[in-house]
Design a protein around this motif. Structure first.
Motif, PDB file in Angstrom:
ATOM      1  N   THR A   7       2.019  16.618   7.183  1.00 37.91           N
ATOM      2  CA  THR A   7       3.439  16.406   6.903  1.00 37.91           C
ATOM      3  C   THR A   7       3.977  17.525   6.017  1.00 37.91           C
ATOM      4  N   LEU A   8       3.207  17.891   4.991  1.00 40.02           N
ATOM      5  CA  LEU A   8       3.654  18.956   4.088  1.00 40.02           C
ATOM      6  C   LEU A   8       3.857  20.255   4.853  1.00 40.02           C
ATOM      7  N   PHE A  48       3.737  10.837  11.782  1.00 41.88           N
ATOM      8  CA  PHE A  48       2.900  10.375  10.676  1.00 41.88           C
ATOM      9  C   PHE A  48       1.942   9.284  11.123  1.00 41.88           C
ATOM     10  N   LYS A 108      -2.100   9.305  10.975  1.00 47.25           N
ATOM     11  CA  LYS A 108      -2.765   8.243  10.237  1.00 47.25           C
ATOM     12  C   LYS A 108      -3.814   7.561  11.131  1.00 47.25           C
ATOM     13  N   PRO A 136     -16.482  14.728   6.130  1.00 46.14           N
ATOM     14  CA  PRO A 136     -16.328  13.514   5.309  1.00 46.14           C
ATOM     15  C   PRO A 136     -15.033  12.769   5.634  1.00 46.14           C
ATOM     16  N   LYS A 153      -8.680  11.502   5.967  1.00 43.16           N
ATOM     17  CA  LYS A 153      -7.615  10.724   5.329  1.00 43.16           C
ATOM     18  C   LYS A 153      -6.535  11.633   4.766  1.00 43.16           C
ATOM     19  N   ILE A 154      -6.907  12.852   4.408  1.00 44.10           N
ATOM     20  CA  ILE A 154      -5.927  13.787   3.848  1.00 44.10           C
ATOM     21  C   ILE A 154      -5.010  14.332   4.943  1.00 44.10           C
ATOM     22  N   ALA A 207       0.803  -1.228   0.000  1.00 43.29           N
ATOM     23  CA  ALA A 207       0.000   0.000   0.000  1.00 43.29           C
ATOM     24  C   ALA A 207       0.834   1.275   0.000  1.00 43.29           C
ATOM     25  N   TYR A 248      -1.137  13.534   5.343  1.00 36.83           N
ATOM     26  CA  TYR A 248      -0.287  13.999   4.247  1.00 36.83           C
ATOM     27  C   TYR A 248      -0.166  15.513   4.255  1.00 36.83           C
ATOM     28  N   ALA A 249      -1.296  16.183   4.491  1.00 33.99           N
ATOM     29  CA  ALA A 249      -1.270  17.644   4.521  1.00 33.99           C
ATOM     30  C   ALA A 249      -0.441  18.134   5.709  1.00 33.99           C
ATOM     31  N   GLU A 283     -12.904  11.452   3.792  1.00 38.63           N
ATOM     32  CA  GLU A 283     -11.764  11.801   2.931  1.00 38.63           C
ATOM     33  C   GLU A 283     -10.924  12.916   3.536  1.00 38.63           C
ATOM     34  N   ILE A 284     -11.599  13.867   4.190  1.00 39.53           N
ATOM     35  CA  ILE A 284     -10.856  14.983   4.786  1.00 39.53           C
ATOM     36  C   ILE A 284      -9.907  14.460   5.859  1.00 39.53           C
TER      37      ILE A 284
END
Lengths: 368, 317
Positions: free
Chosen positions: B291-292, B257, B261, B279, B284-285, B230, B288-289, B281-282
């Motif tokens: 970390t950036l 991280f 997660k 939602p 789940k983002i 994955a 990554y966001a 998806e938010i």
């Protein structure tokens, strides 16, 4: 007679011949490896399976059309990765740029109904290119201004893009029954331009469409930008040596951002070409990164990061993949193709050394 | 309080594989060889380990099988990494190319082998390795609940690897030589260090840890192996860069991280978050966001090992 012989040898000693024969060698080793795997898994069918790999893509006009259809998206992501490589960046984020571009295209294809005819398609492509470029802005800016390694920011943008597209598809263009995006309007589908009447077998037509022409055109444009313009020269110079380019008066930060954006635009356009192909493919709502993005990396590497080389290697890899589909008839896993391609790529990494070896060999003969 | 324990335990499942694989990547890159093959190495490690589990389950008790599987995964990882080492050290090839080749090769190879052994590409296994409570230690209040309940032996192996790695890299002769080869191989060579050998060692360690990491990622999160990890190999690469190629920072990065997660995947059981109707998806983002954002503020002085990615040619000294 002797003179002629000498001439032949000096041809063998040229550099382009060296790199060409090194690539051919890599391909041969890869195919041999594939044959060995087929023999190990199912000796009685191995020869038929191998024949399918070698000639499946050429077996009829429909298969040849499928080769061009499968080549289209990976040529685009290959160009994207190759362009970034030429400018000293590793664009591992083609996957995110690809899928966000694809969403933009599908969104325009479904929602914008005021446009008629081919302009609808062109507008969808344009928006996908724009969104793909936009998706690469952040890694470019972070690299140029905050010293963030583009590999890590691209990986993050891949995931963010995937989840974002899933959310957007669900909210705007969702086909609940199939858990995927809705079909786009007919006007947004890539025109066939008569290709379907060439690449068909009997009444069964292939999925090839104008997309392949767009991809080839993109390859030519990238070639012109990189090799024939000052702009391209500046981008490449930044890739070779950032400090030296700054000293020479090139705005290196701007160049990095622009390089990423162009790479992103190419991937985004690739996404549009795949999902507007009219082959019934829609964006599925799954937590899986778009494979086409990662497949661009081997295509670029096999094409030696040269735009025209990328077009050829994209078609070559698609050819092997179509052969792989045909090979399934004999109950082999299609992944054998990926094993073959990976071995080819591995040995193409030795190209430099092999080239030197071949050239030495040819020169040695000449001296005799 | 239970929610807190749950979050920490879940974080371990995400963080430990990232930690182990990123540490592996660290040894390779600090020796001067960029290793994008981590994803492929993880797949091969996980695959070989799971096959061992599949063969011995029911024959042997749980923990011995796990140890055997871990050893197999280590060996398989080392073997694959040798291909990378040969290309990047002996053949002086572009290190990204051979890494990409391995990433492509590994899942395809795993599927081909699985299909010829099991007829399907999925390899099922029974998870008999879960430890609901470590004897004695699990009875300690608070700490016992956090670290010694609902766990796997692999968690402790992961921490052991971290301690050993930090020690080897920073306190031993080998570690000093490794770092020298990654910064300035010509200088290392001039004082008698065999750069080729050290780089081989670096890549092989990354193969070993990558193989282990692949297996310990799959065990707690699944009950069958489908030739994928994955994208965790790429995430480990990100953790390695995030951690600026230093063991302690890699630990922080992996847990940062992993925690994000966990929040993303378990928000529905966290009381405060489950009431908000955001939602999935938010969430789940978020990892990554986040970390950036952290990277944007902390990367100003980040510097990769100077010679990473550059093949060492004795002749050009």
């Amino acid at each position: 007679m002797k003179k002629e012989h000498n001439k032949k040898c000096s041809l063998l000693a040229t550099e382009s011949f060296g790199s060409f024969s090194a690539s051919v060698m890599a391909v041969l080793v890869g195919l041999l490896f594939g044959l060995v795997i087929l023999l190990l898994t199912n000796p009685s069918q191995a020869v038929y399976g191998f024949k399918a790999i070698l000639f499946g893509g050429l077996s009829d006009m429909k298969n040849l059309g499928q080769v061009l259809y499968f080549a289209t998206p990976i040529i685009m992501t290959g160009l994207s990765v190759a362009f970034a490589n030429k400018t000293g960046l590793f664009n591992i984020g083609a996957s995110g740029q690809f899928i966000t571009g694809a969403f933009a295209a599908v969104f325009v294809g479904v929602k914008v109904q005021s446009l008629t005819g081919v302009s609808h398609w062109l507008f969808a492509l344009f928006m996908a290119t724009l969104v793909g470029a936009f998706w690469a802005v952040l890694p470019g800016v972070l690299k140029a201004y905050c010293n963030v390694n583009e590999v890590i920011s691209c990986i993050m943008m891949n995931y963010i893009g995937m989840y974002m597209v899933n959310l957007l598809v669900k909210n705007f263009v969702f086909d609940v029954r199939k858990n995927q995006s809705m079909a786009v309007a007919k006007t947004a589908v890539s025109p066939k331009m008569g290709l379907d009447s060439i690449f068909k077998t009997g009444y069964s037509t292939s999925s090839v469409n104008a997309g392949i022409l767009v991809a080839v055109l993109a390859g030519i444009i990238v070639y012109i930008i990189l090799e024939k313009t000052t702009f391209g020269f500046e981008l490449k110079a930044c890739g070779y040596n950032r400090e030296a380019s700054r000293y020479a008066g090139i705005n290196e930060k701007r160049s990095i951002v622009l390089s990423m954006m162009i790479a992103g635009a190419l991937s985004g356009l690739g996404g549009a070409l795949l999902y507007l192909a009219g082959s019934g493919k829609s964006i599925e709502v799954l937590d899986v990164l778009a494979a086409e993005g990662f497949n661009g990396i081997p295509v670029a590497l096999l094409g030696l990061n040269h735009p025209i080389g990328v077009v050829i290697s994209g078609i070559f890899i698609a050819y092997l993949n179509v052969g792989g589909f045909n090979m399934q008839l004999y109950n082999f896993a299609p992944q054998v193709i990926e094993v073959i391609i990976s071995v080819i790529i591995y040995f193409s990494a030795f190209a430099l050394l092999m080239k030197g070896f071949i050239m030495r060999l040819a020169k040695g003969k000449e001296e005799k | 309080m239970n929610t807190l324990y749950f979050i920490v335990q879940q974080t371990m499942f995400f963080s430990i594989p990232l930690l182990v694989v990123a540490l592996g990547g660290m040894f390779s890159e600090r020796s001067g060889v960029v290793n994008v093959a981590l994803e492929g190495i993880m797949v091969i490690g996980a695959f070989s380990g799971i096959v061992v589990i599949n063969l011995f389950q029911g024959v042997l008790p749980g923990q011995p099988i796990l140890i055997a599987a871990l050893l197999t995964a280590t060996a398989a990882g080392v073997i694959v990494s040798l291909a990378h080492a040969y290309a990047s050290v002996n053949m002086k090839a572009d290190q990204v190319i051979s890494g990409t080749a391995i990433n492509m090769f590994a899942p395809a190879f795993a599927i081909c082998v699985a299909r010829s052994i099991y007829q399907t590409q999925q390899v099922p296994f029974q998870n008999q390795f879960h430890i609901s409570k470590v004897p004695f230690l699990g009875d300690i209040p608070v700490l016992g609940d956090i670290f010694f309940k609902n766990t796997y032996i692999t968690t402790y192996i992961g921490f052991a690897i971290l301690i050993v790695s930090a020690f080897v890299l920073n306190k031993t002769k080998f570690g000093l030589r490794l770092r020298a080869c990654g910064e300035h191989p010509q200088a290392a060579d001039s004082v008698g260090v065999n750069v080729y050998k050290i780089r081989y060692a670096g890549v092989m360690i990354s193969g070993a840890l990558g193989g282990i990491g692949g297996l310990i990622f799959v065990i707690p999160t699944s009950t069958n192996f489908n030739a994928t990890v994955a994208g965790y190999g790429f995430l480990a690469l990100a953790v390695l860069i995030f951690g600026q190629w230093k063991p302690q920072r890699i630990l922080l990065a992996a847990f940062f991280f992993g925690l994000m997660k966990t929040v993303a995947s378990a928000y529905s059981v966290i009381p405060l978050l489950s009431t908000l109707s955001i939602p999935a998806e938010i969430y789940k983002i978020i990892p990554y966001a986040a970390t950036l954002i952290v990277l944007a503020f902390t990367s100003k002085n980040s510097q990769a090992p100077r010679a990473a990615g550059v093949p060492y040619d004795k002749g050009s000294r």
